[in-house]
Design an enzyme around this catalytic site. Structure first.
Site, PDB file in Angstrom:
ATOM      1  N   HIS A   1      94.908  45.328  27.247  1.00 65.49           N
ATOM      2  CA  HIS A   1      94.052  45.833  28.515  1.00 65.49           C
ATOM      3  C   HIS A   1      92.592  45.351  28.519  1.00 65.49           C
ATOM      4  CE1 HIS A   1      92.317  48.165  31.608  1.00 65.49           C
ATOM      5  NE2 HIS A   1      93.493  48.504  31.849  1.00 65.49           N
TER       6      HIS A   1
ATOM      7  N   ARG B   1      96.225  44.855  33.357  1.00 62.91           N
ATOM      8  CA  ARG B   1      97.209  44.770  32.375  1.00 62.91           C
ATOM      9  C   ARG B   1      98.382  44.278  32.947  1.00 62.91           C
ATOM     10  NH1 ARG B   1      98.762  50.768  30.909  1.00 62.91           N
ATOM     11  NH2 ARG B   1      97.553  51.995  32.412  1.00 62.91           N
TER      12      ARG B   1
ATOM     13  N   LYS C   1     100.588  45.428  36.646  1.00 60.97           N
ATOM     14  CA  LYS C   1      99.485  46.565  37.301  1.00 60.97           C
ATOM     15  C   LYS C   1      98.784  45.904  38.527  1.00 60.97           C
ATOM     16  CE  LYS C   1      99.253  50.230  36.028  1.00 60.97           C
ATOM     17  NZ  LYS C   1      98.841  51.845  35.657  1.00 60.97           N
TER      18      LYS C   1
ATOM     19  N   ASP D   1      92.064  45.296  40.759  1.00 60.08           N
ATOM     20  CA  ASP D   1      91.044  46.597  40.835  1.00 60.08           C
ATOM     21  C   ASP D   1      89.665  45.555  40.771  1.00 60.08           C
ATOM     22  OD1 ASP D   1      89.302  48.283  40.045  1.00 60.08           O
ATOM     23  OD2 ASP D   1      90.743  49.667  39.137  1.00 60.08           O
TER      24      ASP D   1
ATOM     25  N   CYS E   1      87.075  46.487  39.239  1.00 63.84           N
ATOM     26  CA  CYS E   1      86.302  46.520  38.041  1.00 63.84           C
ATOM     27  C   CYS E   1      86.539  45.548  37.080  1.00 63.84           C
ATOM     28  CB  CYS E   1      86.382  48.133  37.461  1.00 63.84           C
ATOM     29  SG  CYS E   1      88.091  48.432  36.905  1.00 63.84           S
ATOM     30  N   TYR E   2      87.889  45.040  37.360  1.00 58.44           N
ATOM     31  CA  TYR E   2      88.211  44.006  36.105  1.00 58.44           C
ATOM     32  C   TYR E   2      87.618  42.638  36.465  1.00 58.44           C
ATOM     33  CZ  TYR E   2      91.369  47.683  35.171  1.00 58.44           C
ATOM     34  OH  TYR E   2      91.911  48.953  35.008  1.00 58.44           O
TER      35      TYR E   2
ATOM     36  N   ASP F   1      87.217  49.636  43.844  1.00 59.87           N
ATOM     37  CA  ASP F   1      88.402  49.088  43.193  1.00 59.87           C
ATOM     38  C   ASP F   1      88.984  48.337  44.224  1.00 59.87           C
ATOM     39  OD1 ASP F   1      91.211  49.094  42.912  1.00 59.87           O
ATOM     40  OD2 ASP F   1      91.344  51.077  42.039  1.00 59.87           O
TER      41      ASP F   1
ATOM     42  N   ASP G   1      82.095  53.789  44.422  1.00 56.86           N
ATOM     43  CA  ASP G   1      81.337  54.436  43.190  1.00 56.86           C
ATOM     44  C   ASP G   1      80.330  53.583  42.245  1.00 56.86           C
ATOM     45  OD1 ASP G   1      83.147  53.343  40.873  1.00 56.86           O
ATOM     46  OD2 ASP G   1      84.738  54.847  41.487  1.00 56.86           O
TER      47      ASP G   1
ATOM     48  N   HIS H   1      82.509  51.066  39.755  1.00 57.76           N
ATOM     49  CA  HIS H   1      82.894  50.003  40.482  1.00 57.76           C
ATOM     50  C   HIS H   1      81.898  48.822  41.111  1.00 57.76           C
ATOM     51  CE1 HIS H   1      86.764  52.215  40.004  1.00 57.76           C
ATOM     52  NE2 HIS H   1      87.145  50.820  39.890  1.00 57.76           N
TER      53      HIS H   1
HETATM   54  C1  FPP Z   1      93.653  52.204  32.161  1.00 58.01           C
HETATM   55  O1  FPP Z   1      93.317  53.100  33.306  1.00 58.01           O
HETATM   56  C2  FPP Z   1      92.101  51.870  31.398  1.00 58.01           C
HETATM   57  C3  FPP Z   1      92.037  51.886  30.153  1.00 58.01           C
HETATM   58  C4  FPP Z   1      93.106  52.090  29.288  1.00 58.01           C
HETATM   59  C5  FPP Z   1      90.853  51.255  29.589  1.00 58.01           C
HETATM   60  C6  FPP Z   1      89.610  52.159  29.994  1.00 58.01           C
HETATM   61  C7  FPP Z   1      88.156  51.467  29.608  1.00 58.01           C
HETATM   62  C8  FPP Z   1      87.051  51.087  30.004  1.00 58.01           C
HETATM   63  C9  FPP Z   1      87.119  50.605  31.433  1.00 58.01           C
HETATM   64  C10 FPP Z   1      85.934  50.577  29.487  1.00 58.01           C
HETATM   65  C11 FPP Z   1      85.494  50.811  27.941  1.00 58.01           C
HETATM   66  C12 FPP Z   1      84.498  49.969  27.428  1.00 58.01           C
HETATM   67  C13 FPP Z   1      83.308  50.685  26.849  1.00 58.01           C
HETATM   68  C14 FPP Z   1      82.321  49.843  26.473  1.00 58.01           C
HETATM   69  C15 FPP Z   1      83.309  51.922  26.419  1.00 58.01           C
HETATM   70  P1  FPP Z   1      94.508  52.973  34.413  1.00 58.01           P
HETATM   71  O2  FPP Z   1      95.822  52.954  33.818  1.00 58.01           O
HETATM   72  O3  FPP Z   1      93.918  53.872  35.115  1.00 58.01           O
HETATM   73  O4  FPP Z   1      94.051  51.541  35.085  1.00 58.01           O
HETATM   74  P2  FPP Z   1      95.125  50.334  35.270  1.00 58.01           P
HETATM   75  O5  FPP Z   1      96.339  50.740  35.925  1.00 58.01           O
HETATM   76  O6  FPP Z   1      94.376  49.179  36.097  1.00 58.01           O
HETATM   77  O7  FPP Z   1      95.422  49.885  33.865  1.00 58.01           O
HETATM   78 ZN    ZN Z   2      88.681  50.272  38.359  1.00 59.16          ZN
HETATM   79  K     K Z   3      92.518  51.126  37.480  1.00 64.13           K
END
Ligand code: FPP
Ligand code: ZN
Ligand code: K
Length: 483
Positions: A287, A335, A338, A341, A343-344, A391, A398, A401
């Site tokens: 991820h 990932r 998916k 977004d 934030c990535y 996102d 928020d 993001h």
């Molecule tokens: C999946 O969410 C997201 C994660 C598995 C990891 C989240 C972790 C962080 C954002 C940051 C961690 C960093 C620190 C420094 C603590 P989802 O399944 O909702 O999103 P997706 O579909 O985009 O994978």
């Molecule tokens: Zn996001």
């Molecule tokens: K997400």
């Protein structure tokens, strides 16, 4: 050159879809046609946008439908109008791309750092994060956070646990994520009073209790061991210039470990997955958020040109990171299979700053990723009409993001380089590698889509706070005795 005929500058166009589907039929226009609006022809800015989207044409489209392909298609349809037109009616820059809406975001950030209604109670344990996201977003926009300095020191003096580290607030158990966000916030606030409020000795003991026999770190006592822990622990140890030896009461000592760094590089190495990405813990799905934690951790452990190659398959990681950039959206997903977004933009986009620094053959004029496509996504699809970033279109903005879209924009706009000659006076001791970063000017490829007014501030590529906050903090704690 053939230019697609447009009925009006505002009307949604099905031509783009044809381009993407590979079924486009361009009308031939003579080179002398220049009355763009009257003729219903794309303006030069629009032509640039169409040319861009054409370049992001999806080369192969899977015809077999699945839940995944359907939601991807739906997302694409929701985002395309924002790339092709301007549904938010934002002012456009010289490239026909929405300007960075500074005033709107500043107004939104004031609320982020204000009071909260009872609806936010579930966020109580994340208070340090909200403070961090708000402050970092402000500094990225060049806004003054000094008026918040005293309040920041006070807030975190209450959240510091008597046994070391920080929780979400007074009375909450310490956690490495809270500790990470609290320390970065305090480093941004700066000042002797803020620095002195941090109990480095109890912090050392707290992190000592997180160290595991296999080299990694748990997030809290009895909690999960994952790569966030490895990154957050190293951020704290390095910024506070803590001793590297494990406290005598650290449980990992019973397994023969003596240092915080024992087995750490190898543990991160095990988090690299079969497809080249990085996962939370060995054996999990890769991820983007964990990729950044892994690269950040290794970039604190030593110079990225050494540690990244020592512990990771860099070409495979490069392939995985490249595969995260979505076409035609231009933004990143977190990932495989998916959705894009905002934030990535940082969690994946920010990886490039660290990765490019590890590849010495990268000449100043080349880059491993499509910075422009990301900037387009952020400016056109990531900004909310009422302020703040998000996102994707259809989602609410928020603080999280906002912070990470802006950090991603900074990664796209600047060349961050690792240079031993930077800060010769600090960073020669433990975990001193991250004190030798600088910015080698802005990205100046001929495909830029931002005006000078759309350029965000620089950010330290490992700590994601301003350089000055990082260097002043370490310099302060280097002047200390052991404790
Ligand atoms: C999946 O969410 C997201 C994660 C598995 C990891 C989240 C972790 C962080 C954002 C940051 C961690 C960093 C620190 C420094 C603590 P989802 O399944 O909702 O999103 P997706 O579909 O985009 O994978
Ligand atoms: Zn996001
Ligand atoms: K997400």
């Amino acid at each position: 050159m053939a230019i697609p005929l447009r009925t009006s500058a505002q009307a949604p166009s099905s031509q783009l879809q044809e381009i993407l589907d590979g079924t486009d039929r361009f009308e031939e226009l003579s080179d002398t046609d220049n009355e763009y609006e009257d003729m219903g022809i794309a303006t030069p800015e629009e032509q640039a946008n169409i040319a861009y989207l054409d370049s992001m044409r999806i080369p192969i489209r899977e015809t077999y439908e699945t839940d995944t392909s359907k939601v991807e298609e739906k997302t694409r349809q929701a985002i395309l109008p924002y790339l092709e037109e301007n549904p938010n009616d934002f002012t456009l820059n010289a490239y026909g791309v929405p300007r960075l809406q500074r005033e709107l975001h500043a107004t939104m950030l004031k609320k982020v750092l204000g009071d909260y209604t009872h609806q936010y109670a579930p966020m109580d344990a994340s208070r340090p994060w909200i403070v961090y996201w708000g402050l970092q977003s402000m500094t990225a926009l060049g806004l003054d956070i000094y008026p918040h300095q005293k309040r920041i020191a006070h807030t975190f003096s209450l959240a510091q646990h008597p046994t070391g580290g920080y929780g979400g607030g007074f009375g909450q158990l310490p956690h490495l994520a809270c500790t990470y966000a609290a320390l970065l916030s305090m480093a941004m606030a700066g000042g002797t009073e803020t620095y002195e409020s941090i109990n480095r000795k109890t912090m050392w003991h707290f992190i000592g209790r997180m160290k595991q026999a296999d080299g990694g770190f748990t997030m809290c006592e009895g909690g999960e061991e994952d790569i966030r822990g490895a990154f957050c622990a190293l951020v704290a140890i390095s910024l506070l210039n803590l001793p590297l030896d494990l406290p005598q009461d650290a449980p990992a000592r019973m397994s023969g470990l003596t240092s915080f760094t024992d087995g750490l590089g190898d543990w991160v190495s095990q988090c690299q997955s079969w497809d080249g990405g990085i996962s939370a813990a060995p054996g999990n799905e890769a991820h983007g958020a964990y990729a950044f934690c892994g690269l950040g951790c290794l970039s604190i452990l030593g110079p990225p040109e050494e540690t990244l190659h020592k512990y990771l398959d860099v070409p495979l990681l490069t392939h995985w990171l490249s595969s995260r950039q979505c076409s035609p959206e231009g933004g990143y997903n977190g990932r495989t299979n998916k959705l894009v977004d905002g934030c990535y933009s940082h969690w994946v986009g920010g990886c490039w700053s660290l990765l490019e620094a590890s590849v010495s053959s990268t000449s100043p004029s080349t880059t491993l990723w499509n910075r422009t496509a990301l900037a387009r996504y952020i400016l056109a699809a990531g900004q909310d009409k009422k302020g703040g970033l998000k996102d994707k279109p259809g989602k609410h903005p928020d603080a999280y993001h906002t912070c990470y879209n802006l950090a991603g924009l900074s990664a796209a706009q600047y060349r961050y380089v690792y240079d031993e000659d930077v800060n010769k006076d600090i960073g020669s001791g433990n975990l001193g590698a991250p004190y030798h970063w600088k910015t080698n000017g802005g990205y100046a490829g001929d495909d830029v889509v931002w005006d000078p007014e759309d350029v965000i501030r620089t950010v330290h590529p490992v700590f994601i706070i301003p350089y000055r906050s990082v260097y002043e903090c370490r310099r302060y704690f280097e002047s200390k005795e052991r404790f």
